[in-house]
Design an enzyme around this catalytic site. Structure first.
Site, PDB file in Angstrom:
ATOM      1  N   SER A   7       0.851  -1.190   0.000  1.00  0.00           N
ATOM      2  CA  SER A   7       0.000   0.000   0.000  1.00  0.00           C
ATOM      3  C   SER A   7       0.887   1.239   0.000  1.00  0.00           C
ATOM      4  O   SER A   7       1.721   1.430   0.880  1.00  0.00           O
ATOM      5  CB  SER A   7      -0.908   0.019   1.232  1.00  0.00           C
ATOM      6  OG  SER A   7      -1.436   1.323   1.399  1.00  0.00           O
ATOM      7  N   HIS A  32      -0.546  -1.709  -4.216  1.00  0.00           N
ATOM      8  CA  HIS A  32      -1.924  -1.540  -3.737  1.00  0.00           C
ATOM      9  C   HIS A  32      -2.269  -0.043  -3.729  1.00  0.00           C
ATOM     10  O   HIS A  32      -1.635   0.748  -3.037  1.00  0.00           O
ATOM     11  CB  HIS A  32      -2.025  -2.135  -2.329  1.00  0.00           C
ATOM     12  CG  HIS A  32      -3.389  -2.114  -1.725  1.00  0.00           C
ATOM     13  ND1 HIS A  32      -4.330  -3.093  -1.966  1.00  0.00           N
ATOM     14  CD2 HIS A  32      -3.975  -1.234  -0.879  1.00  0.00           C
ATOM     15  CE1 HIS A  32      -5.427  -2.826  -1.285  1.00  0.00           C
ATOM     16  NE2 HIS A  32      -5.246  -1.699  -0.619  1.00  0.00           N
ATOM     17  N   ASP A  34      -4.831   2.787  -2.868  1.00  0.00           N
ATOM     18  CA  ASP A  34      -5.995   3.086  -2.029  1.00  0.00           C
ATOM     19  C   ASP A  34      -6.700   4.353  -2.491  1.00  0.00           C
ATOM     20  O   ASP A  34      -6.316   5.468  -2.126  1.00  0.00           O
ATOM     21  CB  ASP A  34      -5.547   3.258  -0.570  1.00  0.00           C
ATOM     22  CG  ASP A  34      -5.248   1.920   0.092  1.00  0.00           C
ATOM     23  OD1 ASP A  34      -6.105   1.021   0.019  1.00  0.00           O
ATOM     24  OD2 ASP A  34      -4.162   1.785   0.685  1.00  0.00           O
ATOM     25  N   HIS A  67      -7.797  -0.618  -4.905  1.00  0.00           N
ATOM     26  CA  HIS A  67      -8.802  -0.752  -3.845  1.00  0.00           C
ATOM     27  C   HIS A  67      -9.641   0.520  -3.810  1.00  0.00           C
ATOM     28  O   HIS A  67      -9.192   1.554  -3.316  1.00  0.00           O
ATOM     29  CB  HIS A  67      -8.058  -0.974  -2.514  1.00  0.00           C
ATOM     30  CG  HIS A  67      -8.950  -1.063  -1.321  1.00  0.00           C
ATOM     31  ND1 HIS A  67      -8.460  -0.999  -0.017  1.00  0.00           N
ATOM     32  CD2 HIS A  67     -10.291  -1.225  -1.191  1.00  0.00           C
ATOM     33  CE1 HIS A  67      -9.459  -1.105   0.834  1.00  0.00           C
ATOM     34  NE2 HIS A  67     -10.580  -1.237   0.154  1.00  0.00           N
ATOM     35  N   GLY A 146     -10.019   3.793   5.786  1.00  0.00           N
ATOM     36  CA  GLY A 146      -9.918   5.251   5.911  1.00  0.00           C
ATOM     37  C   GLY A 146      -8.511   5.761   6.094  1.00  0.00           C
ATOM     38  O   GLY A 146      -8.163   6.807   5.575  1.00  0.00           O
ATOM     39  N   GLY A 149      -1.696   2.764   9.005  1.00  0.00           N
ATOM     40  CA  GLY A 149      -1.071   2.791  10.324  1.00  0.00           C
ATOM     41  C   GLY A 149      -1.973   2.439  11.493  1.00  0.00           C
ATOM     42  O   GLY A 149      -1.675   2.796  12.638  1.00  0.00           O
ATOM     43  N   ASP A 179      -6.186  -6.522   4.639  1.00  0.00           N
ATOM     44  CA  ASP A 179      -5.708  -5.143   4.476  1.00  0.00           C
ATOM     45  C   ASP A 179      -5.913  -4.355   5.753  1.00  0.00           C
ATOM     46  O   ASP A 179      -7.036  -4.149   6.199  1.00  0.00           O
ATOM     47  CB  ASP A 179      -6.489  -4.506   3.315  1.00  0.00           C
ATOM     48  CG  ASP A 179      -6.027  -3.102   2.972  1.00  0.00           C
ATOM     49  OD1 ASP A 179      -4.992  -2.650   3.511  1.00  0.00           O
ATOM     50  OD2 ASP A 179      -6.712  -2.450   2.153  1.00  0.00           O
ATOM     51  N   GLY A 180      -4.784  -3.912   6.323  1.00  0.00           N
ATOM     52  CA  GLY A 180      -4.830  -3.038   7.501  1.00  0.00           C
ATOM     53  C   GLY A 180      -4.114  -3.646   8.684  1.00  0.00           C
ATOM     54  O   GLY A 180      -4.438  -4.745   9.127  1.00  0.00           O
ATOM     55  N   GLY A 181      -3.078  -2.947   9.141  1.00  0.00           N
ATOM     56  CA  GLY A 181      -2.365  -3.385  10.345  1.00  0.00           C
ATOM     57  C   GLY A 181      -1.546  -4.648  10.165  1.00  0.00           C
ATOM     58  O   GLY A 181      -1.294  -5.380  11.132  1.00  0.00           O
TER      59      GLY A 181
HETATM   60  C1  DX5 Z   1      -6.920   1.479   4.787  1.00  0.00           C
HETATM   61  C2  DX5 Z   1      -6.260   1.076   3.483  1.00  0.00           C
HETATM   62  C3  DX5 Z   1      -5.071   0.190   3.673  1.00  0.00           C
HETATM   63  C4  DX5 Z   1      -3.981   0.795   4.496  1.00  0.00           C
HETATM   64  C5  DX5 Z   1      -2.924  -0.206   4.832  1.00  0.00           C
HETATM   65  O1  DX5 Z   1      -8.118   2.113   4.547  1.00  0.00           O
HETATM   66  O2  DX5 Z   1      -7.172   0.361   2.691  1.00  0.00           O
HETATM   67  O3  DX5 Z   1      -4.593  -0.273   2.424  1.00  0.00           O
HETATM   68  O4  DX5 Z   1      -3.400   1.897   3.897  1.00  0.00           O
HETATM   69  O5  DX5 Z   1      -1.951   0.427   5.583  1.00  0.00           O
HETATM   70  P1  DX5 Z   1      -1.316  -0.221   6.893  1.00  0.00           P
HETATM   71  O6  DX5 Z   1      -0.605  -1.452   6.468  1.00  0.00           O
HETATM   72  O7  DX5 Z   1      -0.405   0.858   7.355  1.00  0.00           O
HETATM   73  O8  DX5 Z   1      -2.428  -0.499   7.865  1.00  0.00           O
HETATM   74 ZN    ZN Z   2      -6.401  -0.805   0.907  1.00  0.00          ZN
END
Ligand code: DX5
Ligand code: ZN
Length: 218
Positions: A7, A32, A34, A67, A146, A149, A179-181
């Site tokens: 991402s 990825h 966003d 995404h 949204g 991090g 996706d996320g964290g």
């Molecule tokens: C959140 C996004 C993710 C996010 C992932 O809304 O869809 O793709 O940026 O970032 P990390 O890995 O930092 O959680």
């Molecule tokens: Zn994403």
């Protein structure tokens, strides 16, 4: 085999091109992208992500994993299909009706692009079951969409597990992306639960050694 989708949401403009090169050298599988419209989620990343996606499609052969976190799926779908992404994902919470959802799936497929449907943490898995036989990937959000991090919400991995069972029981062939964290530790849990494509933003972008970071996820 596990694949890693980087991402680029938090990549700074100043060193974006260098970072894209570094990520590719570090052997990520996808970029990825966003796309946030300021309506489906608060932030608006439309112009930055368009810039980045264009740059990447000029300098890299890696696939774009787009995404869409937008309300007007059709508008952004048309815009991004022109870049011939590898995967185009929209949110089930955005399309609302079955007719609209099916239409969007068809249009993405007609373009030769893989179709993903994303599901937010509060949405029930039942909502996407009717479409599973027609799509290539489910993107299970492991944080509230949204921003980057955030910390992974552990309950979302139960959803991954349930989805994986359903896919296997019904003999379907679908990728599960989380996706996320995602970091070294949560990647392990996500893979155990059944995910095979891991999105990582913060963990990669802030890594001291990108190659090792990508490897640690795989
Ligand atoms: C959140 C996004 C993710 C996010 C992932 O809304 O869809 O793709 O940026 O970032 P990390 O890995 O930092 O959680
Ligand atoms: Zn994403």
């Amino acid at each position: 085999m596990t694949e890693v989708s980087a991402s680029i949401l938090t990549v700074e403009k100043d060193n974006a091109t260098q970072m894209f090169y570094d990520l590719e050298v570090a052997k990520i599988n996808y970029f990825h992208i966003d796309v946030m419209d300021g309506k489906f989620v608060e932030r608006d990343t439309t112009s930055t992500m368009k810039d980045y996606a264009l740059t990447i499609s000029h300098i890299s052969n890696l696939g774009l994993d787009v995404h869409l976190m937008v309300e007007n799926v059709e508008e952004f779908m048309d815009e991004y299909l022109m870049l011939e992404p590898e995967i185009l994902t929209f949110h089930i919470e955005a399309t609302k009706t079955e007719e609209r959802t099916k239409n969007i799936i068809e249009q993405i497929k007609d373009n030769g692009t893989r179709v993903g449907i994303s599901i937010s943490p509060d949405t029930d898995l039942e909502k996407i079951k009717p479409y599973l036989s027609q799509i290539h990937m489910v993107l299970v959000m492991t944080v509230v969409p949204g921003k980057g991090g955030q910390k992974l919400i552990p309950e979302t991995l139960d959803k991954v597990r349930e989805l994986k069972n359903y896919i296997d029981e019904n003999g379907l062939d679908i990728d599960i992306e989380v996706d996320g964290g995602i970091n070294k530790e949560t990647a392990e849990l996500a893979k155990e639960a059944g995910a095979n494509i891991l999105v990582a933003g913060n963990y990669l972008i802030t890594a001291e050694n990108l190659k090792e970071a990508v490897q640690s996820l795989k």
